[in-house]
Design a protein around this motif. Structure first.
Motif, mmCIF file in Angstrom:
data_model
loop_
_atom_site.group_PDB
_atom_site.id
_atom_site.type_symbol
_atom_site.label_atom_id
_atom_site.label_comp_id
_atom_site.label_asym_id
_atom_site.label_seq_id
_atom_site.Cartn_x
_atom_site.Cartn_y
_atom_site.Cartn_z
ATOM 1 N N ASP A 200 71.808 22.048 27.120
ATOM 2 C CA ASP A 200 71.623 22.523 28.495
ATOM 3 C C ASP A 200 70.629 23.677 28.543
ATOM 4 O O ASP A 200 69.766 23.737 29.432
ATOM 5 N N ARG A 201 70.755 24.594 27.577
ATOM 6 C CA ARG A 201 69.813 25.728 27.551
ATOM 7 C C ARG A 201 68.392 25.244 27.267
ATOM 8 O O ARG A 201 67.433 25.740 27.877
ATOM 9 N N LEU A 202 68.268 24.287 26.324
ATOM 10 C CA LEU A 202 66.938 23.763 26.018
ATOM 11 C C LEU A 202 66.341 23.080 27.237
ATOM 12 O O LEU A 202 65.149 23.245 27.534
ATOM 13 N N ALA A 203 67.155 22.306 27.959
ATOM 14 C CA ALA A 203 66.659 21.632 29.158
ATOM 15 C C ALA A 203 66.205 22.646 30.203
ATOM 16 O O ALA A 203 65.174 22.467 30.862
ATOM 17 N N ALA A 204 66.972 23.733 30.354
ATOM 18 C CA ALA A 204 66.574 24.775 31.308
ATOM 19 C C ALA A 204 65.278 25.438 30.873
ATOM 20 O O ALA A 204 64.390 25.717 31.696
ATOM 21 N N ASP A 205 65.152 25.707 29.564
ATOM 22 C CA ASP A 205 63.916 26.323 29.068
ATOM 23 C C ASP A 205 62.724 25.383 29.261
ATOM 24 O O ASP A 205 61.608 25.830 29.554
ATOM 25 N N ARG A 207 62.397 23.209 31.671
ATOM 26 C CA ARG A 207 62.030 23.237 33.092
ATOM 27 C C ARG A 207 61.226 24.480 33.439
ATOM 28 O O ARG A 207 60.368 24.446 34.316
ATOM 29 N N SER A 208 61.494 25.584 32.724
ATOM 30 C CA SER A 208 60.740 26.809 32.987
ATOM 31 C C SER A 208 59.418 26.842 32.237
ATOM 32 O O SER A 208 58.626 27.775 32.411
ATOM 33 N N GLY A 209 59.175 25.857 31.385
ATOM 34 C CA GLY A 209 57.912 25.789 30.655
ATOM 35 C C GLY A 209 57.852 26.673 29.431
ATOM 36 O O GLY A 209 56.764 27.001 28.961
ATOM 37 N N ALA A 210 59.006 27.104 28.887
ATOM 38 C CA ALA A 210 59.016 27.979 27.716
ATOM 39 C C ALA A 210 58.391 27.262 26.526
ATOM 40 O O ALA A 210 58.788 26.145 26.167
ATOM 41 N N ALA A 211 57.430 27.915 25.890
ATOM 42 C CA ALA A 211 56.692 27.278 24.791
ATOM 43 C C ALA A 211 57.608 26.934 23.630
ATOM 44 O O ALA A 211 57.492 25.865 23.026
ATOM 45 N N ASP A 212 58.541 27.848 23.274
ATOM 46 C CA ASP A 212 59.434 27.579 22.146
ATOM 47 C C ASP A 212 60.279 26.337 22.397
ATOM 48 O O ASP A 212 60.538 25.550 21.474
ATOM 49 N N ALA A 213 60.726 26.162 23.640
ATOM 50 C CA ALA A 213 61.545 24.985 23.964
ATOM 51 C C ALA A 213 60.734 23.703 23.852
ATOM 52 O O ALA A 213 61.217 22.683 23.351
ATOM 53 N N VAL A 214 59.495 23.740 24.330
ATOM 54 C CA VAL A 214 58.637 22.552 24.239
ATOM 55 C C VAL A 214 58.386 22.194 22.781
ATOM 56 O O VAL A 214 58.490 21.025 22.383
ATOM 57 N N VAL A 215 58.077 23.191 21.960
ATOM 58 C CA VAL A 215 57.827 22.939 20.540
ATOM 59 C C VAL A 215 59.081 22.387 19.868
ATOM 60 O O VAL A 215 59.023 21.427 19.082
ATOM 61 N N GLU A 216 60.251 22.987 20.168
ATOM 62 C CA GLU A 216 61.500 22.509 19.570
ATOM 63 C C GLU A 216 61.774 21.056 19.950
ATOM 64 O O GLU A 216 62.195 20.248 19.122
ATOM 65 N N LEU A 217 61.540 20.722 21.227
ATOM 66 C CA LEU A 217 61.787 19.359 21.684
ATOM 67 C C LEU A 217 60.962 18.358 20.883
ATOM 68 O O LEU A 217 61.489 17.374 20.342
ATOM 69 N N LEU A 222 59.979 14.244 16.562
ATOM 70 C CA LEU A 222 59.185 13.665 15.476
ATOM 71 C C LEU A 222 59.933 13.662 14.151
ATOM 72 O O LEU A 222 59.577 12.904 13.245
ATOM 73 N N GLY A 223 60.951 14.508 14.015
ATOM 74 C CA GLY A 223 61.635 14.612 12.727
ATOM 75 C C GLY A 223 62.948 13.880 12.632
ATOM 76 O O GLY A 223 63.523 13.788 11.546
ATOM 77 N N TRP A 224 63.454 13.290 13.726
ATOM 78 C CA TRP A 224 64.803 12.743 13.688
ATOM 79 C C TRP A 224 64.871 11.328 13.128
ATOM 80 O O TRP A 224 65.905 10.898 12.646
ATOM 81 N N ASP A 235 57.078 15.917 7.881
ATOM 82 C CA ASP A 235 56.887 17.359 8.014
ATOM 83 C C ASP A 235 55.957 17.605 9.191
ATOM 84 O O ASP A 235 54.823 17.112 9.204
ATOM 85 N N VAL A 236 56.434 18.338 10.182
ATOM 86 C CA VAL A 236 55.673 18.501 11.411
ATOM 87 C C VAL A 236 55.645 19.970 11.820
ATOM 88 O O VAL A 236 56.605 20.712 11.614
ATOM 89 N N GLU A 237 54.525 20.377 12.376
ATOM 90 C CA GLU A 237 54.363 21.697 12.990
ATOM 91 C C GLU A 237 53.651 21.474 14.319
ATOM 92 O O GLU A 237 52.674 20.731 14.385
ATOM 93 N N ALA A 238 54.160 22.094 15.366
ATOM 94 C CA ALA A 238 53.586 21.877 16.691
ATOM 95 C C ALA A 238 53.331 23.208 17.377
ATOM 96 O O ALA A 238 53.944 24.228 17.051
ATOM 97 N N ALA A 239 52.416 23.186 18.319
ATOM 98 C CA ALA A 239 52.122 24.349 19.156
ATOM 99 C C ALA A 239 51.856 23.857 20.569
ATOM 100 O O ALA A 239 51.337 22.758 20.769
ATOM 101 N N TRP A 240 52.215 24.661 21.554
ATOM 102 C CA TRP A 240 52.158 24.257 22.955
ATOM 103 C C TRP A 240 51.213 25.163 23.723
ATOM 104 O O TRP A 240 51.377 26.386 23.737
ATOM 105 N N ASP A 241 50.201 24.566 24.337
ATOM 106 C CA ASP A 241 49.290 25.267 25.230
ATOM 107 C C ASP A 241 49.743 24.956 26.650
ATOM 108 O O ASP A 241 49.443 23.891 27.202
ATOM 109 N N ALA A 242 50.474 25.908 27.248
ATOM 110 C CA ALA A 242 51.037 25.662 28.571
ATOM 111 C C ALA A 242 49.948 25.522 29.628
ATOM 112 O O ALA A 242 50.078 24.717 30.560
ATOM 113 N N GLY A 243 48.894 26.304 29.486
ATOM 114 C CA GLY A 243 47.841 26.255 30.495
ATOM 115 C C GLY A 243 47.180 24.895 30.571
ATOM 116 O O GLY A 243 46.945 24.363 31.653
#
Length: 700
Positions: A200-205, A207-217, A222-224, A235-243
């Motif tokens: 629920d917290r991840l879903a809320a994050d 919706r707010s566009g939090a970069a950490d939440a997007v990267v975690e998602l 990709l890893g499951w 092995d994956v590393e991601a980064a999110w450009d919100a703009g």
């Protein structure tokens, strides 16, 4: 005359000799016959032995050939698995955040075999049949019967006590098992509660566009999956450009060794050995390149399928392997593929029918190493380490106009380092017009790049551009870049046409800095508004977006230079107008019963978002120069577009580009049940007509 046989002693002796001779001859013949039979038996035995040896040898050789064929089949199955990497990914389930949490129900207790009681012995099974007839009166028979009855009672008592003990042991083990189940069920309920809360917290994050939440998602998505072939790292590393609504993924690719070096196994009868037949090098390289391309398409598919909320506008994927640098002998990461993909382009692919390499390189415009078996790298489209959340412009950002010259050069060097180049600043004296030297590591398109940094407030003169051209030749570089805090005139733009020169003006520089997590602004931060009820607007860089909390948006365009017209377009799901009525400009200043109203006299407009129909998905806000003047956007001067919605205010300064005369400055778009604002800055050289055609308006 017939010979007459003698009847005397001599005759008897002669007969005896004849009889002896016959006996000896019979014995000789019998012995010879026995010898012949023996020799025949020996020969038959030898022939049988040889036949047995041949059959045994044949059976042994066939088993060795079967072993070789089985090992070859394993190789063929491995290659088939490698050729099906993409198909396996498409057939598997997609990651869904809504389904990621564990099931909330705990399965009921199942005792299994322990739930069945131990059967108790029946005394009737142990009864001895009674005596009957004369035996009933026979004392010996009676004594024998009594002994049997006593033994039966003893067996019954033994089995009954054994069954009782087994039942008690069953009940003890059942109680232990139930206690373990209760402890497991309680822990599961606790974990389910925690996981549900985290989801629920991840879903809320999200919706707010939090970069950490997007990267975690997306890293989780990709890893499951665990159905990659053996030897494939996950092995994956991601980064999110919100703009830019762009996800940058760094994915570890399998090494060249996952493709078997052996093509088949062959049994050699001559020396009873198994030989390895090497797989042709061309085939092995082809399979490996195809595997890499399949990996890229599978990762992209997993990312876009996991994007339930359509957060992503595009994805950049870089695929790496660990390889030894032949120059240093040190292990390092080599990028073997890189691709930047827009959502619409990827959604149009029929991945179950594509040829992986052709799709990646030709269809999506990606880069794939020509010699991946040698870990020959390609240039990345964008590195994850270069992505950071762009900070808003403010007093805490350095003013590029007043920055120390050396610090400015270091900032430019860091900017291009984050874009994937190896950079170094030059000495203050004797730099021969070079502020930053850079090396592009791409073995095909790379090379030396010279960069000049001009911290100007006025337009850069064409002589500076021509000097950079000469410096590039002098340094033996294959590209030159001129970066400035101001802008370039038409003469400079014309000079670089067809040359390996790139011009970066002030607005573009600020945008690039923010895109790569660096800080900088042009001039003083916006002053606080005189009216406390009207907050100072937040400056947006191209690609930045922000949610809108109000249902009415006020738009104003200002310019200190040449005049320009404000234009709005109402766009549907496909990004085009539904009809000419959706084109709001000076000859048609309103649409949808005044849900959108344009005031050409003062360059302002109002958009009532709540009054727009559901099939209007975006409102594009654009600026275009008067076609009669022949001017381009560099004539606008200090241009800015201001948007206000409720308590929020935003400012966007479009780039002064002499090559375009119409520009999509910003857009309002629906998102997750609400509306958001995005700064754009995309231009058209053919002015308003080109802008209109690009959005489906008939201008014929």
């Amino acid at each position: 005359m017939a010979r007459r046989q003698g009847s005397g002693v001599l005759g008897m002796l002669a007969e005896a000799q004849r009889q002896q001779h016959r006996r000896e001859e019979a014995q000789r013949r019998a012995a010879a016959e026995q010898q012949r039979r023996y020799e025949r038996a020996q020969r038959e035995a030898q022939r049988a032995a040889v036949r047995g040896e041949k059959e045994a040898l044949r059976a042994y050789q066939q088993s060795r050939e079967a072993d070789a064929a089985a090992r070859t089949a394993e190789l063929d199955a491995r290659v088939a698995e490698l050729r099906g990497v993409l198909a396996a990914g498409l057939a598997g389930p997609a990651f869904r955040l809504t389904e990621a949490s564990a099931r909330t129900d705990v399965p009921p207790f199942d005792p299994g075999p322990l739930g069945t009681p131990v059967p108790m012995p029946d005394q009737g099974w142990y009864q001895v049949p009674p005596l009957s007839g004369p035996q009933a009166y026979d004392p010996l028979a009676r004594r024998h019967w009594d002994e049997q009855a006593a033994q039966a009672r003893a067996r019954f008592e033994h089995d009954w006590y054994a069954a009782q003990a087994a039942e008690q042991e069953r009940q003890r083990r059942l109680a232990d098992y139930r206690a373990q189940y209760e402890a497991w069920a309680a822990e599961r309920r606790r974990l389910v509660g925690e996981q549900s809360g985290q989801t629920d917290r991840l879903a809320a994050d999200l919706r707010s566009g939090a970069a950490d939440a997007v990267v975690e998602l997306f890293e989780t998505a990709l890893g499951w999956r665990d159905d990659w072939p053996e030897g494939f790292p996950v092995d994956v590393e991601a980064a999110w450009d919100a703009g830019a609504r762009q996800l940058v993924v760094e994915w570890e690719l399998p090494p060249y060794e996952v493709v078997p070096a052996v093509g088949r196994y062959r049994y050699v009868k001559a020396d009873d050995s198994e030989a390895e037949v090497a797989r042709p090098a061309t085939e092995r390289r082809t399979v490996y390149r195809d595997v890499l391309a399949q990996c890229a398409l599978r990762v992209l598919d997993a990312v876009f399928r996991a994007d339930e909320s359509e957060l992503l506008a595009s994805v950049v994927l870089n695929g790496h392997v660990a390889a030894v640098d032949p120059a240093t002998g040190q292990e390092q990461r080599r990028c073997l593929l890189s691709v930047a993909v827009e959502r619409a382009a990827f959604d149009s692919l029929a991945l179950d029918r594509v040829a992986a390499i052709d799709c990646l390189v030709d269809g999506l415009g990606g880069r794939l190493s020509a010699r991946p078996e040698k870990a020959e790298p390609v240039r990345t489209a964008r590195a994850a380490r270069a992505v950071a959340v762009a900070p808003p412009a403010g007093e805490d950002e350095p003013d590029l106009f007043t920055m120390d010259p050396i610090d400015f050069e270091k900032l430019i060097a860091e900017l291009f380092r984050r874009r994937g180049l190896d950079t170094a600043t030059t000495a203050r004296s004797g730099d021969e017009g070079v502020d930053v030297l850079a090396e592009d590591p791409d073995p095909i398109t790379g090379g030396r790049i010279v960069i000049q940094a001009k911290r100007y407030r006025h337009t850069v003169p064409p002589t500076a551009v021509r000097d950079l051209d000469a410096t590039m030749v002098r340094q033996g570089a294959n590209r030159g870049i001129l970066v400035t805090t101001s802008g370039f005139g038409p003469g400079s733009r014309r000079w670089v046409e067809g040359k390996p020169l790139t011009l970066v003006d002030g607005p573009m520089l600020v945008s690039l800095l923010h895109e790569h997590g660096l800080r900088g602004r042009l001039g003083a931060a916006p002053a606080a508004a005189a009216d406390a009820g009207r907050p100072a607007p937040e400056t947006l860089a191209p690609g930045q977006n922000t949610p809108l909390a109000a249902e009415e948006v006020a738009i104003a365009f200002r310019s200190s230079g040449a005049a320009a017209d404000l234009t709005l377009l109402l766009l549907g799901e496909a990004g085009v107008v539904r009809g000419d009525r959706d084109f709001v400009f000076y000859h048609q200043p309103s649409a949808e019963r005044d849900a959108v109203v344009l005031r050409p006299a003062d360059g302002s407009a109002t958009v009532r978002l709540a009054a727009l129909p559901e099939d209007v998905r975006r409102v594009a806000v654009s600026v275009n120069m008067d076609t009669d003047t022949g001017l381009a956007c560099d004539a606008l001067g200090e241009a800015e577009l201001e948007l206000r919605a409720g308590p929020g205010a935003w400012l966007f300064r479009p780039p002064a580009d002499p090559a375009i005369s119409a520009m999509l400055v910003a857009e309002l778009y629906r998102h997750a049940g609400g509306w958001k604002l995005r700064a754009v800055g995309q231009g058209w050289a053919d002015g308003l007509a080109g802008l209109a055609r690009a959005h489906g308006v008939d201008v014929s």
